[in-house]
Design an enzyme around this catalytic site. Structure first.
Site, PDB file in Angstrom:
ATOM      1  N   HIS A   1      24.328  16.197 -50.343  1.00 53.73           N
ATOM      2  CA  HIS A   1      24.251  14.731 -50.360  1.00 53.73           C
ATOM      3  C   HIS A   1      22.916  14.225 -50.894  1.00 53.73           C
ATOM      4  O   HIS A   1      22.583  13.055 -50.731  1.00 53.73           O
ATOM      5  CB  HIS A   1      24.526  14.176 -48.951  1.00 53.73           C
TER       6      HIS A   1
ATOM      7  N   SER B   1      30.541  18.059 -38.416  1.00 54.74           N
ATOM      8  CA  SER B   1      31.799  17.654 -37.797  1.00 54.74           C
ATOM      9  C   SER B   1      33.004  18.199 -38.557  1.00 54.74           C
ATOM     10  O   SER B   1      34.110  18.243 -38.024  1.00 54.74           O
ATOM     11  CB  SER B   1      31.879  16.129 -37.765  1.00 54.74           C
TER      12      SER B   1
ATOM     13  N   GLU C   1      30.474  20.402 -29.854  1.00 55.25           N
ATOM     14  CA  GLU C   1      31.881  20.195 -29.494  1.00 55.25           C
ATOM     15  C   GLU C   1      32.775  20.818 -30.576  1.00 55.25           C
ATOM     16  O   GLU C   1      32.306  21.106 -31.669  1.00 55.25           O
ATOM     17  CB  GLU C   1      32.187  18.703 -29.358  1.00 55.25           C
TER      18      GLU C   1
ATOM     19  N   ASN D   1      28.087  24.340 -32.529  1.00 56.89           N
ATOM     20  CA  ASN D   1      28.250  22.892 -32.484  1.00 56.89           C
ATOM     21  C   ASN D   1      28.321  22.471 -31.016  1.00 56.89           C
ATOM     22  O   ASN D   1      28.617  23.292 -30.150  1.00 56.89           O
ATOM     23  CB  ASN D   1      29.557  22.510 -33.203  1.00 56.89           C
TER      24      ASN D   1
ATOM     25  N   CYS E   1      12.381   6.277 -69.641  1.00 55.85           N
ATOM     26  CA  CYS E   1      13.189   5.436 -70.543  1.00 55.85           C
ATOM     27  C   CYS E   1      12.726   3.976 -70.506  1.00 55.85           C
ATOM     28  O   CYS E   1      13.176   3.170 -71.309  1.00 55.85           O
ATOM     29  CB  CYS E   1      14.671   5.556 -70.203  1.00 55.85           C
TER      30      CYS E   1
HETATM   31 ZN    ZN Z   1      15.048   6.538 -67.076  1.00 51.30          ZN
END
Ligand code: ZN
Length: 247
Positions: free
Chosen positions: A120, A193, A219, A217, A153
């Site tokens: 993530h 989970s 649970e 864990n 950029c």
């Molecule tokens: Zn950029």
């Protein structure tokens, strides 16, 4: 219980390729706030509301400042005994070790792990929305009240380098994580989970390819049905004991 722990430790020790997969549960003991609290400046917003591309496009300053606050709090957190135990596993297994995490808090890196797939993303990184350049240097974004522009950029805005609600995971990171899960012979799932897809499919992939799957864990979860062993305990209280037996 001791026999069970010893057996699990021996299975891990005998593994040729080890995958450790972690979720939010492992960071709880480090005091990472959930941002679902009732107090403070941000109480009227839910994380789901602010963690989307639409929220950032509609109100960049608000979302940017929320991330500033989150980074400030998460930066204070320290790795706990479970993070340190996983770092030890990497020193034992070296190139045969892979860590896959759903966490964005960088605590595994702080503990010393290097072979990590951050499914993530990482809250301490930002990415240009136009050219895709990733910045890992906190001077680029720290203490900025407004969304900075990309210095490469010159046009793109910088956003947190994390996967927001409704966005796809990075394809390379996901593919590599699936490959490692399919080819390991021991897979340890900790504090996750098993609800969020596609990450939750990793323990199943390991199980389907005959890996020994352990779940730690507090649970039972969606992963428990694929696990050969389930330890219902906080990871920071049991994992150091297991790793101690592997040395
Ligand atoms: Zn950029």
């Amino acid at each position: 219980m001791n026999d069970k722990i010893e057996q699990i430790a021996q299975n891990i020790k005998n593994a040729k390729r080890l995958v450790v997969f972690t979720g939010a549960g492992i960071s709880k003991a480090s005091g990472i706030p959930t941002f679902r609290g009732k107090d403070g400046l941000w109480k009227k917003y839910s994380p789901q509301e602010l963690s989307t591309l639409k929220a950032f496009v509609d109100n960049p300053k608000l979302v940017w400042q929320w991330y500033n606050e989150r980074r400030r709090l998460i930066k204070k957190a320290k790795p706990n005994a479970a993070h340190h135990a996983i770092a030890k596993l990497e020193t034992i297994f070296k190139d045969n070790f892979t860590l896959i995490t759903q966490n964005i808090d960088s605590l595994h890196k702080k503990a010393g792990n290097q072979r990590i797939y951050e499914l993530h993303g990482n809250i301490f990184e930002v990415r240009c929305m136009r050219c895709g350049q990733v910045y890992k240097d906190d001077k680029i974004y720290e203490e900025r009240e407004l969304v900075p522009k990309c210095k490469y950029c010159k046009e793109g805005s910088l956003r947190p380098n994390i996967v927001w609600f409704g966005e796809n995971l990075d394809r390379d990171i996901l593919n590599n994580s699936m490959k490692k899960s399919a080819t390991c012979d021991c897979f340890i799932a900790i504090g996750t989970s098993g609800v969020v897809q596609p990450a939750a499919s990793l323990p199943k992939i390991a199980h389907d390819n005959n890996a020994f799957v352990v779940e730690i864990n507090i649970e039972y979860s969606g992963i428990s049905i694929f696990a050969d062993e389930v330890i219902l305990q906080e990871a920071d209280s049991i994992l150091p004991d297991i790793v101690e037996r592997i040395y």
